[in-house]
Enzyme design. Structure first.
Site, PDB file in Angstrom:
ATOM      1  N   HIS A  53      40.746-110.568   0.040  1.00 35.32           N
ATOM      2  CA  HIS A  53      40.845-109.213   0.611  1.00 35.32           C
ATOM      3  C   HIS A  53      39.491-108.680   1.093  1.00 35.32           C
ATOM      4  O   HIS A  53      39.341-108.361   2.276  1.00 35.32           O
ATOM      5  CB  HIS A  53      41.519-108.277  -0.403  1.00 35.32           C
ATOM      6  CG  HIS A  53      41.353-106.817  -0.104  1.00 35.32           C
ATOM      7  ND1 HIS A  53      41.936-106.211   0.980  1.00 35.32           N
ATOM      8  CD2 HIS A  53      40.633-105.838  -0.746  1.00 35.32           C
ATOM      9  CE1 HIS A  53      41.602-104.919   0.989  1.00 35.32           C
ATOM     10  NE2 HIS A  53      40.814-104.679  -0.042  1.00 35.32           N
ATOM     11  N   HIS A  77      33.267-103.743  -1.411  1.00 36.43           N
ATOM     12  CA  HIS A  77      33.816-102.387  -1.478  1.00 36.43           C
ATOM     13  C   HIS A  77      34.695-102.083  -2.695  1.00 36.43           C
ATOM     14  O   HIS A  77      34.802-100.940  -3.106  1.00 36.43           O
ATOM     15  CB  HIS A  77      34.566-102.037  -0.182  1.00 36.43           C
ATOM     16  CG  HIS A  77      35.946-102.618  -0.092  1.00 36.43           C
ATOM     17  ND1 HIS A  77      36.192-103.871   0.404  1.00 36.43           N
ATOM     18  CD2 HIS A  77      37.158-102.111  -0.456  1.00 36.43           C
ATOM     19  CE1 HIS A  77      37.502-104.107   0.353  1.00 36.43           C
ATOM     20  NE2 HIS A  77      38.106-103.055  -0.167  1.00 36.43           N
ATOM     21  N   GLU A  81      34.867 -99.983  -8.097  1.00 31.10           N
ATOM     22  CA  GLU A  81      36.146 -99.359  -8.425  1.00 31.10           C
ATOM     23  C   GLU A  81      36.960-100.214  -9.406  1.00 31.10           C
ATOM     24  O   GLU A  81      37.512 -99.696 -10.375  1.00 31.10           O
ATOM     25  CB  GLU A  81      36.942 -99.162  -7.117  1.00 31.10           C
ATOM     26  CG  GLU A  81      38.381 -98.744  -7.315  1.00 31.10           C
ATOM     27  CD  GLU A  81      38.567 -97.239  -7.239  1.00 31.10           C
ATOM     28  OE1 GLU A  81      37.599 -96.560  -6.875  1.00 31.10           O
ATOM     29  OE2 GLU A  81      39.671 -96.767  -7.556  1.00 31.10           O
ATOM     30  N   ASP A  82      37.006-101.515  -9.162  1.00 31.48           N
ATOM     31  CA  ASP A  82      37.943-102.373  -9.909  1.00 31.48           C
ATOM     32  C   ASP A  82      37.325-103.261 -10.981  1.00 31.48           C
ATOM     33  O   ASP A  82      38.040-103.822 -11.795  1.00 31.48           O
ATOM     34  CB  ASP A  82      38.686-103.322  -8.939  1.00 31.48           C
ATOM     35  CG  ASP A  82      39.548-102.566  -7.943  1.00 31.48           C
ATOM     36  OD1 ASP A  82      39.781-101.376  -8.173  1.00 31.48           O
ATOM     37  OD2 ASP A  82      39.972-103.176  -6.954  1.00 31.48           O
ATOM     38  N   ASP A 144      39.568-101.595   5.262  1.00 31.39           N
ATOM     39  CA  ASP A 144      40.245-101.823   3.989  1.00 31.39           C
ATOM     40  C   ASP A 144      41.738-101.507   4.147  1.00 31.39           C
ATOM     41  O   ASP A 144      42.613-102.291   3.774  1.00 31.39           O
ATOM     42  CB  ASP A 144      39.598-100.907   2.936  1.00 31.39           C
ATOM     43  CG  ASP A 144      40.257-101.003   1.577  1.00 31.39           C
ATOM     44  OD1 ASP A 144      40.666-102.119   1.190  1.00 31.39           O
ATOM     45  OD2 ASP A 144      40.356 -99.967   0.891  1.00 31.39           O
ATOM     46  N   ASP A 264      59.672 -98.122  31.077  1.00 29.47           N
ATOM     47  CA  ASP A 264      58.247 -98.461  31.232  1.00 29.47           C
ATOM     48  C   ASP A 264      57.675 -99.050  29.953  1.00 29.47           C
ATOM     49  O   ASP A 264      57.005 -98.397  29.183  1.00 29.47           O
ATOM     50  CB  ASP A 264      57.427 -97.262  31.719  1.00 29.47           C
ATOM     51  CG  ASP A 264      57.858 -95.962  31.053  1.00 29.47           C
ATOM     52  OD1 ASP A 264      58.895 -95.960  30.361  1.00 29.47           O
ATOM     53  OD2 ASP A 264      57.157 -94.970  31.230  1.00 29.47           O
TER      54      ASP A 264
END
Ligand code: MN
Length: 735
Positions: A53, A77, A81-82, A144, A264
């Site tokens: 990812h 990134h 956070e993780d 992301d 169109d």
């Protein structure tokens, strides 16, 4: 190590090298290894190792030709956070710039959008932009989101819906605002796929079914356009493509038409060398094909707020098909695709963001251009939002406990927030929690804060709040309550006062009410709208109790009745009767906070002069008395009656004179009184009385009552006197 992620890594490096030949690729390898180790134990919902990812996010950023710091941020990134990785570690390993970018992305990840209201979506988008501070943070966030949307099929259906809706409400519009056309289109189409799978499938079939026909048509029409343009020696790159699904869907939805009625599906793009050729091409095309009225748009002369420039027209081809054609230069084309990213330039070994930072001339120019364009924009909100990318420092965006986003000016406090929610919430506010913690009311809100207002029905605004709040709404609401409180107080004082004024004559309010005198007094005699107005007038000192007495008690009977009345408060009554005779000349010299048209008196104890520091006290029936702030009487007065007053600078020089007493100690010499008088007069100051006496030790004390305009004039007089031979001291004294 997964083979798949290594493949993406290789592609990432090739892409970076394509626009940045000397790129320090070893940093990319290092960031990849760092991230892979941090995410070691995690898996994507697809079952792939997590590292795929961030690597794909970094690849998208490289495809936007972004700088190395942004690419590294893409790789890292999700680590803070993780995983257990800290910002310090990132700073040590990859530098401050990357650490700040990762921090920005992490902060954005922590806020979630919870309502579907359009107005809220708008505020939320602004919040994201405001919080990001650096445009690169948003670009990482968008990359992301793109990757998450591309891999959405692995998630549970409810999650798919929620993420797709949020993407459609928040991230696709942001991509559009930043002018990144391809990203907006891909995000929207992915959203359609999850939000309206039936429509998406049908459009897919339709487009596929007609593919062979369409390809042939594109080929022949391209040839036709090319020939016409070549006749006029215009060199052009021409491409035709099926329009993106979401734009077809929007059109169907807007026009309430079915698939069959959408003709169109194809749009052509003509890219030429310069602006002249753009208009020339347009002329050639309009000469060759019939243009559809009302479909021509000149975004070259009037670019969109996101910098998009192009000519748009729709013509009718042979066979009746409506063909959309966009004409633009190469430069405009790259701005249309990459938007803000197109403003990044590789300069002298590093990337320079032309549109961020707020200092470069190019950036100022960009904002100026936006301002100029705004004149022609149909939607001013659209313009403002774009400019806010540069000017967002002026706003904060905060959450209510329910997840609504409120926009407040920079420096706003929980009180501003409370008044923004509801006037009553503001008025009853007794405290506030920010992100679950109690904060002082003067706390300055930050974007992303969640505010909970603590209220108490007994709570009341205080005057000090006016110093805390930032928004004019809150100020106005607080003032209104304070004004009401003061009105209530004046009303009570007025009632009291009338009762006292009536008492010496053996009367009372209820008595004169019964006789009808009371109604006649306020209605006919004073022409007021209500009895309350009478009481308030009495309380503020705008109406003298004497006027009531005059009306109710015949003049000749007044003195007589006074004698007859038992227990009459004689001193008080005299005061009342004399009150009217007092001049109100001083009224305009003083401004009283929150009160209009009020009688002003100066304390005789301290005789304040314009320029003195002063305080005011509401008095019974005689408006506001002003004392110097050091006057002992002011200090002893009831502080509950205290009001803020200030000198009205505008009227200081209008000729108002205040009398003050000065005391001069000097040697007893002949002619001294004359010298002092001349000195005072020379300062254009009038002497209203003079007194001199001698002491046993051959000194003299002179006391002058002089009329001065303000403290400056008094100072001038005293220093002039002090400079005279024989003068020992000069001081201002109480009269
Ligand atoms: Mn992510």
């Amino acid at each position: 190590m997964s083979a798949e992620s290594l493949k993406v890594l290789a592609k990432l490096k090739t892409t970076v090298r394509s626009y940045f030949p000397d790129a320090p690729l070893e940093i990319i390898d290092r960031a990849f290894a760092f991230s892979e180790k941090a995410h070691e134990k995690q898996k994507r919902s697809s079952g792939d190792p997590y590292i795929i990812h961030p690597t794909e996010v970094a690849l998208s950023l490289a495809e936007m030709n972004l700088d190395i710091a942004t690419i590294i941020t893409g790789l890292l990134h999700d680590t803070v956070e993780d995983t257990g990785v800290t910002l310090e570690e990132i700073q040590v390993n990859f530098g401050k710039d990357v650490a700040e970018l990762v921090d920005g992305v992490t902060k954005l990840s922590k806020i979630t959008f919870r309502t579907t209201e359009e107005k809220q979506a708008e505020n939320f988008r602004k919040m994201i932009i405001a919080m990001a501070k650096d445009i690169r943070v948003i670009l990482v966030k968008l990359a992301d989101r793109l990757n998450n949307m591309r891999t959405l099929k692995y998630l549970a259906p409810e999650k798919q819906q929620r993420i797709a809706q949020e993407t459609l409400d928040i991230y696709a519009p942001i991509a559009n605002r930043l002018g990144i056309g391809w990203l907006k289109i891909e995000l929207e189409d992915l959203c359609l796929r999850y939000l309206h799978p039936d429509v998406y499938t049908k459009l897919g079939e339709l487009v596929a079914k007609k593919k062979a026909v369409r390809d042939k048509f594109i080929e022949s029409f391209t040839e036709l356009l090319k020939e016409r343009l070549e006749e006029y020696e215009i060199k052009a790159q021409i491409s035709g493509r099926a329009k993106h699904f979401f734009s077809i869907y929007k059109k169907m939805d807007r026009r309430k038409v079915d698939f069959d009625q959408i003709h169109d599906l194809i749009a052509f793009r003509i890219v030429v060398d310069n602006i002249t050729e753009c208009y020339k091409s347009l002329g050639v095309i309009h000469a060759a094909f019939k243009p559809v009225p009302g479909r021509f748009k000149d975004y070259i002369a009037m670019p969109k707020a996101n910098s998009y420039q192009s000519l748009h027209t729709t013509v009718i081809a042979e066979g009746g098909d409506r063909i959309e054609i966009q004409i633009r230069t190469q430069e405009m084309n790259s701005v249309a695709d990459s938007g803000i990213a197109a403003h990044w330039k590789y300069k002298e070994g590093r990337f320079v963001a032309k549109t961020t930072g707020g200092k470069s001339n190019e950036n100022v120019e960009w904002v100026n251009r936006l301002l100029e364009w705004n004149k022609d924009l149909s939607d001013p909100a659209e313009f403002l939002e774009t400019v806010k990318i540069d000017l967002f420092a002026e706003d904060v965006f905060v959450f209510t406990p329910k997840g609504e986003v409120k926009e407040l000016p920079y420096g706003a406090t929980p009180l501003d927030f409370a008044y923004c929610v509801h006037t009553n919430v503001g008025n009853m506010c007794v405290g506030a929690k920010v992100n679950g913690k109690i904060v002082p009311l003067k706390y300055r809100l930050k974007s992303g804060d969640t505010i909970e207002v603590i209220t108490n029905p007994q709570g009341q605004p205080s005057k000090d709040w006016l110093k805390i709040v930032k928004t004019s709404r809150a100020k106005a609401k607080i003032r209104a309550v304070i004004k009401q409180q003061e009105r209530d107080r004046a009303l009570q004082i007025g009632k009291d006062l009338l009762e006292k004024a009536l008492k010496p004559f053996g009367l009372s309010q209820s008595k004169i009410e019964k006789s009808g005198d009371f109604d006649r007094l306020w209605k006919d005699h004073l022409s007021l709208r209500s009895p309350d107005e009478l009481f308030i007038g009495l309380g503020y000192g705008r109406i003298y109790p004497e006027r009531a007495i005059e009306f109710i008690v015949p003049k000749d009977a007044q003195e007589k009745k006074l004698e007859l009345a038992k227990g009459a408060d004689e001193t008080f009554l005299k005061k009342v009767l004399n009150a009217a005779k007092r001049k109100t000349e001083s009224k305009n010299a003083i401004l009283v906070a929150d009160l209009d048209d009020i009688l002003i008196r100066f304390g005789r104890c301290c005789s304040p002069l314009p320029g003195d520091s002063i305080v005011g006290f509401i008095t019974r029936g005689r408006g506001v008395t002003v004392h110097t702030s050091t006057c002992t009487k002011a200090i002893d007065s009831d502080q509950a009656r205290r009001v803020d007053v200030q000198w009205n600078r505008g009227t200081v020089s209008t000729g108002l004179r205040r009398q003050v007493r000065i005391r001069i100690l000097c040697l007893d010499q002949p002619g001294l009184l004359a010298v002092m008088s001349q000195t005072i007069s020379a300062c254009s100051v009038n002497i209203s009385s003079a007194n001199i006496r001698t002491t046993k030790d051959k000194k003299a004390i002179a006391v002058f009552d002089v009329e001065v305009a303000d403290i400056q004039q008094l100072t001038k007089v005293t220093s002039a006197l002090e400079g005279k031979k024989g003068v020992i001291s000069v001081e201002r004294v109480k009269s």
